[in-house]
Design a protein around this motif. Structure first.
Motif, PDB file in Angstrom:
ATOM      1  N   ASN A   1       0.829  -1.205   0.000  1.00  0.00           N
ATOM      2  CA  ASN A   1       0.000   0.000   0.000  1.00  0.00           C
ATOM      3  C   ASN A   1       0.865   1.258   0.000  1.00  0.00           C
ATOM      4  O   ASN A   1       0.555   2.238  -0.697  1.00  0.00           O
ATOM      5  N   ARG A   2       1.942   1.231   0.815  1.00  0.00           N
ATOM      6  CA  ARG A   2       2.837   2.395   0.834  1.00  0.00           C
ATOM      7  C   ARG A   2       3.495   2.602  -0.519  1.00  0.00           C
ATOM      8  O   ARG A   2       3.650   3.742  -0.986  1.00  0.00           O
ATOM      9  N   LEU A   3       3.896   1.508  -1.170  1.00  0.00           N
ATOM     10  CA  LEU A   3       4.489   1.633  -2.505  1.00  0.00           C
ATOM     11  C   LEU A   3       3.482   2.191  -3.505  1.00  0.00           C
ATOM     12  O   LEU A   3       3.844   3.003  -4.373  1.00  0.00           O
ATOM     13  N   ARG A   4       2.221   1.756  -3.382  1.00  0.00           N
ATOM     14  CA  ARG A   4       1.186   2.274  -4.279  1.00  0.00           C
ATOM     15  C   ARG A   4       0.979   3.771  -4.052  1.00  0.00           C
ATOM     16  O   ARG A   4       0.863   4.548  -5.009  1.00  0.00           O
ATOM     17  N   GLU A   5       0.945   4.166  -2.777  1.00  0.00           N
ATOM     18  CA  GLU A   5       0.785   5.591  -2.468  1.00  0.00           C
ATOM     19  C   GLU A   5       1.982   6.389  -2.971  1.00  0.00           C
ATOM     20  O   GLU A   5       1.825   7.490  -3.522  1.00  0.00           O
ATOM     21  N   THR A   6       3.197   5.831  -2.776  1.00  0.00           N
ATOM     22  CA  THR A   6       4.393   6.520  -3.261  1.00  0.00           C
ATOM     23  C   THR A   6       4.366   6.659  -4.780  1.00  0.00           C
ATOM     24  O   THR A   6       4.740   7.707  -5.343  1.00  0.00           O
ATOM     25  N   ASP A   7       3.916   5.613  -5.461  1.00  0.00           N
ATOM     26  CA  ASP A   7       3.836   5.651  -6.928  1.00  0.00           C
ATOM     27  C   ASP A   7       2.838   6.721  -7.377  1.00  0.00           C
ATOM     28  O   ASP A   7       3.095   7.455  -8.350  1.00  0.00           O
ATOM     29  N   GLU A   8       1.703   6.816  -6.676  1.00  0.00           N
ATOM     30  CA  GLU A   8       0.721   7.840  -7.022  1.00  0.00           C
ATOM     31  C   GLU A   8       1.292   9.234  -6.789  1.00  0.00           C
ATOM     32  O   GLU A   8       1.086  10.150  -7.607  1.00  0.00           O
ATOM     33  N   GLN A   9       2.020   9.406  -5.671  1.00  0.00           N
ATOM     34  CA  GLN A   9       2.624  10.713  -5.397  1.00  0.00           C
ATOM     35  C   GLN A   9       3.672  11.058  -6.456  1.00  0.00           C
ATOM     36  O   GLN A   9       3.764  12.214  -6.899  1.00  0.00           O
ATOM     37  N   LEU A  10       4.470  10.065  -6.875  1.00  0.00           N
ATOM     38  CA  LEU A  10       5.458  10.315  -7.912  1.00  0.00           C
ATOM     39  C   LEU A  10       4.783  10.676  -9.238  1.00  0.00           C
ATOM     40  O   LEU A  10       5.269  11.540  -9.988  1.00  0.00           O
ATOM     41  N   SER A  11       3.652  10.005  -9.521  1.00  0.00           N
ATOM     42  CA  SER A  11       2.919  10.319 -10.756  1.00  0.00           C
ATOM     43  C   SER A  11       2.401  11.748 -10.724  1.00  0.00           C
ATOM     44  O   SER A  11       2.512  12.495 -11.722  1.00  0.00           O
ATOM     45  N   ARG A  12       1.834  12.154  -9.575  1.00  0.00           N
ATOM     46  CA  ARG A  12       1.343  13.530  -9.459  1.00  0.00           C
ATOM     47  C   ARG A  12       2.487  14.533  -9.564  1.00  0.00           C
ATOM     48  O   ARG A  12       2.362  15.573 -10.223  1.00  0.00           O
ATOM     49  N   SER A  13       3.613  14.193  -8.915  1.00  0.00           N
ATOM     50  CA  SER A  13       4.767  15.087  -8.996  1.00  0.00           C
ATOM     51  C   SER A  13       5.281  15.186 -10.426  1.00  0.00           C
ATOM     52  O   SER A  13       5.664  16.276 -10.892  1.00  0.00           O
ATOM     53  N   GLY A  14       5.265  14.065 -11.146  1.00  0.00           N
ATOM     54  CA  GLY A  14       5.704  14.086 -12.535  1.00  0.00           C
ATOM     55  C   GLY A  14       4.806  14.955 -13.404  1.00  0.00           C
ATOM     56  O   GLY A  14       5.297  15.740 -14.241  1.00  0.00           O
ATOM     57  N   ARG A  15       3.497  14.840 -13.208  1.00  0.00           N
ATOM     58  CA  ARG A  15       2.571  15.672 -13.983  1.00  0.00           C
ATOM     59  C   ARG A  15       2.764  17.153 -13.661  1.00  0.00           C
ATOM     60  O   ARG A  15       2.731  18.010 -14.548  1.00  0.00           O
ATOM     61  N   LEU A  16       2.965  17.447 -12.365  1.00  0.00           N
ATOM     62  CA  LEU A  16       3.187  18.843 -11.967  1.00  0.00           C
ATOM     63  C   LEU A  16       4.463  19.390 -12.579  1.00  0.00           C
ATOM     64  O   LEU A  16       4.499  20.532 -13.089  1.00  0.00           O
ATOM     65  N   LEU A  17       5.538  18.613 -12.577  1.00  0.00           N
ATOM     66  CA  LEU A  17       6.795  19.049 -13.184  1.00  0.00           C
ATOM     67  C   LEU A  17       6.642  19.263 -14.682  1.00  0.00           C
ATOM     68  O   LEU A  17       7.216  20.208 -15.254  1.00  0.00           O
ATOM     69  N   ASN A  18       5.868  18.374 -15.322  1.00  0.00           N
ATOM     70  CA  ASN A  18       5.636  18.554 -16.768  1.00  0.00           C
ATOM     71  C   ASN A  18       4.901  19.864 -17.044  1.00  0.00           C
ATOM     72  O   ASN A  18       5.235  20.580 -18.001  1.00  0.00           O
ATOM     73  N   ARG A  19       3.890  20.158 -16.222  1.00  0.00           N
ATOM     74  CA  ARG A  19       3.168  21.423 -16.423  1.00  0.00           C
ATOM     75  C   ARG A  19       4.094  22.618 -16.181  1.00  0.00           C
ATOM     76  O   ARG A  19       4.073  23.599 -16.925  1.00  0.00           O
ATOM     77  N   MET A  20       4.913  22.510 -15.095  1.00  0.00           N
ATOM     78  CA  MET A  20       5.832  23.603 -14.804  1.00  0.00           C
ATOM     79  C   MET A  20       6.842  23.777 -15.934  1.00  0.00           C
ATOM     80  O   MET A  20       7.164  24.912 -16.343  1.00  0.00           O
TER      81      MET A  20
END
Length: 222
Positions: free
Chosen positions: A169-188
């Motif tokens: 579950n922690r790995l899944r949450e970390t993966d989701e956070q990394l995905s959100r961070s990746g999308r945010l960096l792409n927008r930035m």
């Protein structure tokens, strides 16, 4: 350092040695004693033979819990003990019937021999029942200990499963956070590119305006 099981098996071996020594001594004196003493000795020898068989059976039951190497070692010893016990039984039977002793006892005192055999059978059966009960209790104790070990293993497995599930579950949450961070960096990153392009466009436009202004001024002056 001896384990509890090794100590128990060594105590069985010591008992076997003591009892077989007693059987050997009693068997050797059968033909040189009175009829009554002979009956008592025969009864005692029969009882001791049963005890040795019970000891070997108990050893066979106990070694099931040992590792393979120790089990093989004690299996070899038990087989040698069985061979020795068989030799003692043959020697006892040979001494009992030698010199017509048993035949004379049957002819001379049939009723007394029948009573003796019946009492001996009752004693032997009682001892067998007691030994059987002891073996059942030992087996039941082993079953309880095995069940406890199994329950402990199941508990450990459940705890490990829960730990693995939490980690997943922690790995899944970390993966989701990394995905959100990746999308945010792409927008930035996209916005940065847009801003740089706009800045470059403004510079080019300013240069063009400066060139046009200079050109106009130059024509008027000429």
């Amino acid at each position: 350092m001896l384990t509890k099981m090794d100590s128990l098996l060594k105590s069985y071996e010591q008992q076997f040695s003591v009892i077989t020594a007693s059987i050997t001594a009693r068997t050797a004196t059968l033909n040189g004693i009175t009829k009554e003493d002979k009956k008592c000795s025969i009864q005692q020898i029969v009882r001791e033979l049963e005890e040795t068989k019970d000891i070997l059976e108990q050893m066979e039951l106990e070694i099931r819990e040992l590792d393979t190497a120790s089990k093989n070692k004690y299996c070899t010893r038990i087989e040698s003990y069985k061979v020795e016990l068989s030799r003692l039984e043959k020697e006892f039977k040979s001494k009992r019937i030698s010199n017509g002793g048993e035949r004379e006892e049957l002819i001379g005192d049939t009723d007394a021999e029948d009573v003796y055999d019946q009492n001996q059978l009752l004693i032997s059966n009682g001892e067998k029942l007691e030994r059987g009960r002891n073996r059942l209790e030992a087996g039941y104790q082993i079953a309880i200990e095995t069940e406890q070990i199994g329950n402990n293993i199941l508990t450990d497995l459940n705890q490990q499963r829960e730990t693995i599930q939490k980690t997943r579950n922690r790995l899944r949450e970390t993966d989701e956070q990394l995905s959100r961070s990746g999308r945010l960096l792409n927008r930035m990153f996209g916005r940065i590119i847009q801003n740089r392009l706009a800045f470059v466009g403004l510079i080019i436009l300013a240069v063009i305006l400066i060139i046009i202004t200079l050109y106009i001024k130059f024509r008027k002056s000429s």
